[in-house]
Design a protein around this motif. Sequence first.
Motif, PDB file in Angstrom:
ATOM      1  N   LYS A  93       0.837  -1.216   0.000  1.00 34.22           N
ATOM      2  CA  LYS A  93       0.000   0.000   0.000  1.00 34.22           C
ATOM      3  C   LYS A  93       0.862   1.252   0.000  1.00 34.22           C
ATOM      4  CE  LYS A  93      -3.787   2.246   2.412  1.00 34.22           C
ATOM      5  NZ  LYS A  93      -3.140   3.486   2.447  1.00 34.22           N
ATOM      6  N   VAL A  94       1.942   1.208   0.877  1.00 34.89           N
ATOM      7  CA  VAL A  94       2.872   2.368   0.907  1.00 34.89           C
ATOM      8  C   VAL A  94       3.496   2.566  -0.465  1.00 34.89           C
ATOM      9  CG1 VAL A  94       5.041   3.207   1.883  1.00 34.89           C
ATOM     10  CG2 VAL A  94       3.347   2.159   3.367  1.00 34.89           C
ATOM     11  N   GLY A  95       3.864   1.420  -1.097  1.00 29.45           N
ATOM     12  CA  GLY A  95       4.476   1.517  -2.440  1.00 29.45           C
ATOM     13  C   GLY A  95       3.523   2.139  -3.438  1.00 29.45           C
ATOM     14  N   ARG A  96       2.250   1.735  -3.311  1.00 33.87           N
ATOM     15  CA  ARG A  96       1.274   2.309  -4.251  1.00 33.87           C
ATOM     16  C   ARG A  96       1.120   3.820  -4.035  1.00 33.87           C
ATOM     17  NH1 ARG A  96      -4.283  -0.503  -5.004  1.00 33.87           N
ATOM     18  NH2 ARG A  96      -4.291   0.949  -6.747  1.00 33.87           N
ATOM     19  N   ASP A  97       1.135   4.187  -2.717  1.00 36.30           N
ATOM     20  CA  ASP A  97       1.053   5.649  -2.422  1.00 36.30           C
ATOM     21  C   ASP A  97       2.202   6.414  -3.071  1.00 36.30           C
ATOM     22  OD1 ASP A  97      -1.234   5.294  -1.058  1.00 36.30           O
ATOM     23  OD2 ASP A  97      -0.336   5.389   0.962  1.00 36.30           O
ATOM     24  N   LEU A  98       3.397   5.784  -2.985  1.00 37.05           N
ATOM     25  CA  LEU A  98       4.571   6.447  -3.595  1.00 37.05           C
ATOM     26  C   LEU A  98       4.394   6.557  -5.103  1.00 37.05           C
ATOM     27  CD1 LEU A  98       7.398   4.719  -1.511  1.00 37.05           C
ATOM     28  CD2 LEU A  98       6.886   7.163  -1.567  1.00 37.05           C
TER      29      LEU A  98
END
Length: 607
Positions: free
Chosen positions: A420-425
């Motif tokens: 999820k964090v990666g997608r936010d980035l």
Amino acid sequence: MQLRGGSVALRARSRWYFGIAATALVCGLAAMAYSLAHDAGIDRLAGQLRDRLTLSQHAVESEIERFAYLPQVLGEDERVLGLLADASDARVHEVNAYLANVARHAQADAVYLIDPNGLTLAASNWNLPSSFVGHNYGFRPYFTDAVEHGRGDYYAVGVTTGVPGYFLSSRIEGPDGLLGVAVVKVDMSPLERVWAEAGEMTGLADGAGIVFLSGVPNWRYRPLFALRDVDRDRIETERRYDGNDVFGRLPLVNALDASGLTHMTEEGAPPLAMSAMLIDPKGWRLFSAMQSAPVRDEARLVAGVVGLLTLVCLLLGLYGYQRRQLTRWKLEQNGVLERRVSERTSALAREVEERKRTEEELRQTQDSLIHAAKLAALGRMSAAIVHEVSQPLSALDNTLAAAGLHARNHAHDKSIASIKVGRDLLKRMQRTIKSLRTFSSRAKALPSEPVVIGQSVVEALEIVMSQARERKVFLSFDNKAPSALASVNAVRIEQVFINLLLNAIDATASMGNGQITVQLRQAGSRALVEFHDAGPGIPDEIADQMTEPFFTTKATGEGLGLGLSISRAILEDYDGALSFSPAPGGGACAIVSLPLAQHSARLVLAE
Ligand code: ADP
């Protein structure tokens, strides 16, 4: 200065020379004119006197000739001859009557007969107190001349009557020689009267020079010129002018001038010019005089006129000369002026050329500066993109590595969280790229439609609301024109409002808690959207540059410096404008101006 002083002195000296030469010329010409006019006047005078003398000569000669025959005629008369032969009383009486008759008819002054001893036997005036009868005239030249030469003539004052006259005599011859002398006395005073009445200063002088007839009474019995001693003695002996003091008076002139014109000046009398002629064979001198003052006055007048004309000509010449000098001076001045103008013109042309060159250099410098600025902007953009992309990329790398690790450790929850964090980035990177794409696709015209501006503002506010809340910034909207429509693209105009709101939030947050007020109102045919923030305001030095692409005062990674330039470009596509002004109570105010759509204008009018 010295040269100028020298030329002034030269001019003053030449003026003096001119003055002296002009005076000499005027005086010289006047003197010449006087001399010529005087000579001409004297010639004219001499001519007039000559004419007058000729006329008078005829008058005198005819007066004498009139009686020339008479003595001889008398001597041939029988009665006269009888008396001379025998002087009885009866014959004397008869001859007296005859002589009186002859004198009356011939208009002679007196006619008389003298015996060989000089004694008067009979006379036309025998019955008058002044009778010549009984008087002896043997001393008179007319008697002696007649006795000796047969004829005699003589002018004298009568010793018996005291009346002057011209005596004409003729010898009377008998068979035995001299019988007697017949004499006619002629009164010549009518000539004098004619001259006096005509105002002529004409006179007649005898051979010795004594004036015996004259139109001027004062001249009578006065010497015409200095008498010779021999003449003086004769006159005394002959008692020619008996009873008149002819020797005690001054002569009219010293001597007659050989040139024919004698100048006569007497004290207290005007100057006269006199001409004389000899009346042959008597040796009398007929003379006439005229005033010479008019000739002199006329000559003076002519000299004055000539002098004046010369002066006028000189002054006209001087005036013309000075005018020519002035014209030449003006032409010279014009030449100097023209030279100066042409010098100045060429100097100006050089200046213009210089400026053009400078401008060209400036333009080239500007171009190179712009080029440098573009390069710098490109560098800044590259740095921003690198930062914006590389930072999430390395974070994504770490996040994906962590997710992989969690997956190998079967920690699915952590693995899902990391993904999820990666997608936010990734989303963050997509956002950056999206804004860049917006910038690059600016030129593409997106379809425009009537958009309710207030609605777009509300949607933009909703999008930035969470950020504002995070940063403790409060938003409010004052919609004074809810129905205002603009013909724009709704997405793009919203993008503009979001940009301005984000900038306002950044500025307000930098000052701590604060309020942002958005106001929509109508001004004429335009809608105005104002974003009042509570930030630090806009410093003067960046006011001109802040809408330029890639201008930012924010730290790298926080801003690309594209927001305002994109916003301005979008607005310009819809005939809108973006401007900034200080907000009341500090902070800045970004103002968006958009033309109202016609539909909205009608709506506003209906309201
Ligand atoms: P960015 O926000 O990425 O820096 P922008 O083009 O939106 O780029 O803004 C350019 C610059 O204009 C900002 O860096 C900021 O210095 C200045 N600026 C914009 N809006 C405001 C504001 N409301 N108050 C003060 N400064 C502002």
